[in-house]
Design a protein around this motif. Structure first.
Motif, PDB file in Angstrom:
ATOM      1  N   UNK A   1       1.101  -8.550   5.633  1.00 23.87           N
ATOM      2  CA  UNK A   1      -0.238  -8.951   6.086  1.00 23.87           C
ATOM      3  C   UNK A   1      -1.205  -7.776   6.143  1.00 23.87           C
ATOM      4  N   UNK A   2      -0.690  -6.559   6.111  1.00 25.17           N
ATOM      5  CA  UNK A   2      -1.537  -5.361   6.247  1.00 25.17           C
ATOM      6  C   UNK A   2      -2.618  -5.351   5.172  1.00 25.17           C
ATOM      7  N   UNK A   3      -3.864  -5.292   5.598  1.00 27.38           N
ATOM      8  CA  UNK A   3      -5.061  -5.236   4.760  1.00 27.38           C
ATOM      9  C   UNK A   3      -5.389  -6.559   4.076  1.00 27.38           C
ATOM     10  N   UNK A   4      -4.655  -7.624   4.374  1.00 27.07           N
ATOM     11  CA  UNK A   4      -5.017  -8.928   3.833  1.00 27.07           C
ATOM     12  C   UNK A   4      -5.020  -8.989   2.324  1.00 27.07           C
TER      13      UNK A   4
ATOM     14  N   UNK B   1      -3.574  -4.940  11.576  1.00 29.22           N
ATOM     15  CA  UNK B   1      -4.431  -3.964  12.256  1.00 29.22           C
ATOM     16  C   UNK B   1      -4.672  -4.351  13.713  1.00 29.22           C
ATOM     17  N   UNK B   2      -4.803  -5.644  13.976  1.00 26.71           N
ATOM     18  CA  UNK B   2      -5.037  -6.045  15.366  1.00 26.71           C
ATOM     19  C   UNK B   2      -3.837  -5.694  16.237  1.00 26.71           C
TER      20      UNK B   2
ATOM     21  N   UNK C   1      -9.470 -10.660   7.141  1.00 26.49           N
ATOM     22  CA  UNK C   1      -8.686 -10.876   5.920  1.00 26.49           C
ATOM     23  C   UNK C   1      -7.217 -11.108   6.245  1.00 26.49           C
ATOM     24  N   UNK C   2      -6.690 -10.344   7.193  1.00 27.10           N
ATOM     25  CA  UNK C   2      -5.283 -10.519   7.557  1.00 27.10           C
ATOM     26  C   UNK C   2      -5.044 -11.897   8.179  1.00 27.10           C
ATOM     27  N   UNK C   3      -5.958 -12.328   9.061  1.00 25.15           N
ATOM     28  CA  UNK C   3      -5.813 -13.651   9.670  1.00 25.15           C
ATOM     29  C   UNK C   3      -5.909 -14.747   8.613  1.00 25.15           C
ATOM     30  N   UNK C   4      -6.831 -14.597   7.674  1.00 22.37           N
ATOM     31  CA  UNK C   4      -6.994 -15.593   6.608  1.00 22.37           C
ATOM     32  C   UNK C   4      -5.722 -15.694   5.765  1.00 22.37           C
ATOM     33  N   UNK C   5      -5.143 -14.539   5.418  1.00 20.22           N
ATOM     34  CA  UNK C   5      -3.927 -14.562   4.612  1.00 20.22           C
ATOM     35  C   UNK C   5      -2.795 -15.269   5.351  1.00 20.22           C
ATOM     36  N   UNK C   6      -2.596 -14.929   6.619  1.00 25.11           N
ATOM     37  CA  UNK C   6      -1.501 -15.527   7.376  1.00 25.11           C
ATOM     38  C   UNK C   6      -1.671 -17.038   7.455  1.00 25.11           C
TER      39      UNK C   6
ATOM     40  N   UNK D   1       0.814  -1.223   0.000  1.00 26.77           N
ATOM     41  CA  UNK D   1       0.000   0.000   0.000  1.00 26.77           C
ATOM     42  C   UNK D   1       0.842   1.265   0.000  1.00 26.77           C
ATOM     43  N   UNK D   2       2.155   1.109  -0.029  1.00 19.65           N
ATOM     44  CA  UNK D   2       3.040   2.276  -0.164  1.00 19.65           C
ATOM     45  C   UNK D   2       4.363   1.816  -0.735  1.00 19.65           C
ATOM     46  N   UNK D   3       5.003   2.688  -1.500  1.00 17.89           N
ATOM     47  CA  UNK D   3       6.264   2.315  -2.136  1.00 17.89           C
ATOM     48  C   UNK D   3       7.024   3.586  -2.468  1.00 17.89           C
ATOM     49  N   UNK D   4       8.271   3.644  -2.024  1.00 18.32           N
ATOM     50  CA  UNK D   4       9.090   4.838  -2.240  1.00 18.32           C
ATOM     51  C   UNK D   4       9.216   5.154  -3.727  1.00 18.32           C
ATOM     52  N   UNK D   5       8.956   6.403  -4.077  1.00 20.45           N
ATOM     53  CA  UNK D   5       9.033   6.844  -5.461  1.00 20.45           C
ATOM     54  C   UNK D   5       7.752   6.695  -6.236  1.00 20.45           C
TER      55      UNK D   5
END
Length: 399
Positions: free
Chosen positions: A98-101, A120-121, A148-153, A10-14
């Motif tokens: 994991x941020x935002x799944x 987020x948790x 969503x984050x738990x599911x991804x992990x 969700x973020x990337x330098x440049x």
């Protein structure tokens, strides 16, 4: 054989206007992976302005703007976009925070490695926020993001934690994790030092005499902003000419103290010596570090702490907290000073010790700078690739 990696963030330098620690970390890491021969496709989800342009080390860049979308819809949209990108390519590795799944909807058996940074948790736990503290209309999105984050992990072939503390706390949150490796974050050491040498101070930097104490981090409780402000109230009594500069984006005013509320914690006579810079982008951040007499990163808990490594690279005296990710690369009294979290008195004492003993502080800073090369992109990329390969072999996933 060349490996194809799909990475999303969700973020990337440049690319994104706002870039925090993970955005700078990925911006340094992915070109280093490409230098090893990986073909990297990158999906960037931006909640604000973003520039889709040629990016070093990235074979294909996809930028998705999600600002203006309802939060619930945006969470699902991101996961769907990642799933579509995966299905359209032939990827050997999918590497996602994991941020935002972002990887929560990938099919079973996908070569997914989740980079445990801060979900987020965890962020809410460190901030002391419960679901009931959020407005009722926003709670469904908080619950969905947690899910969503738990599911991804849990569906990952393996996970890479950014520190031992992150691995341990993630296990407390989610229970037994998939196969796990710990790989540190990286910073672009050479670029940071070049920027610091130019020492371009950010707009708003105080142009006065007296020592400058720099707080690095978002203006949020979990980053220790309240503790930093309370420490400065004590510091100002001993050093009447000292100034506090805060460099970092503001927090959500619904949950975090406003600038006015923070200033009210400082004696009235010292309030004019507190400067809020807000988010400091690009090279100006390193000019700010180079211009400070001491930098404090007093997080109440930190997954890793890229900002502290950046301070070490510049060679400025550093004060951090103990008991979290800083422990992986900081040694109290050797390369920095460490204090317990949530302890403004101890924080003030460490900053005062730094200001009162500049020779000792400089010696610690020099030792820190001499050891920071292991956080450069190339060695971290080598370690990450080896860790991911081990995880994939253990999961029976072949490139």
């Amino acid at each position: 054989m060349t490996e194809r990696w799909l990475v999303a963030t969700t973020e990337y330098a440049g690319v994104t206007a706002y870039t925090g620690g993970i955005g700078r970390h990925y911006g340094a890491l992915l070109p280093a992976l490409a230098a090893q021969g990986a073909e990297v496709d990158l999906v960037v989800f931006a909640d604000g302005p973003a520039e889709a342009r040629a990016t070093p080390g990235i074979r294909r860049l996809f930028v998705q703007r999600t600002d203006g979308m309802p939060r619930l819809a945006a969470l699902l949209h991101r996961a769907v976009v990642v799933r579509r990108a995966y299905r359209r390519g032939a990827y050997d590795r999918v590497f996602l925070p994991e941020w935002m799944g972002l990887g929560s909807l990938l099919p079973p058996g996908a070569p997914l490695v989740t980079n445990l940074a801060t979900g987020i948790r965890l962020a809410n736990e460190v901030s002391g926020l419960r679901l009931a503290d959020f407005p009722a209309w926003s709670r469904p999105a908080v619950r969905l993001q947690e899910s969503l984050e738990a599911r991804q992990v849990r569906r990952s072939a393996g996970v890479v934690a950014i520190s031992r503390a992150m691995a341990e706390r993630s296990e407390r949150i989610w229970g037994r994790l998939p196969a796990l490796e710990v790989v540190r974050n990286c910073i672009d050491v050479a670029a940071i030092r070049r920027a610091a040498d130019r020492a371009v101070r950010p707009r708003g930097w105080p142009d006065v005499d007296g020592p400058i104490v720099l707080f690095l981090g978002r203006a949020e409780r979990r980053k220790g902003v309240v503790d930093g402000i309370d420490a400065f109230a004590r510091i100002a009594q001993r050093h009447p000419t000292a100034r506090l500069v805060l460099a970092g984006a503001g927090g959500d005013d619904r949950f975090e103290p406003s600038r006015t509320a923070l200033l009210e914690r400082v004696p009235r006579a010292s309030r004019s010596r507190v400067t809020f810079l807000g988010h400091v982008a690009d090279d100006d951040l390193y000019g700010a570090i180079a211009s400070a007499d001491v930098v404090m990163c007093p997080s109440r808990w930190e997954g890793f702490g890229n900002a502290a490594v950046e301070v070490k690279a510049v060679g400025v005296p550093l004060v951090v907290t103990s008991g979290s990710g800083f422990d992986d690369f900081c040694v109290d009294g050797v390369d920095c000073l460490m204090v317990p979290p949530r302890d403004p008195g101890a924080l003030a004492a460490a900053v005062l010790r730094t200001l009162d003993d500049p020779d000792g502080a400089l010696a610690r800073a020099r030792r820190a700078a001499a050891e920071v090369a292991r956080f450069a992109p190339s060695p971290v990329a080598v370690d990450l690739t080896a860790a991911v390969d081990r995880l994939m072999r253990g999961a029976g996933v072949r490139a």
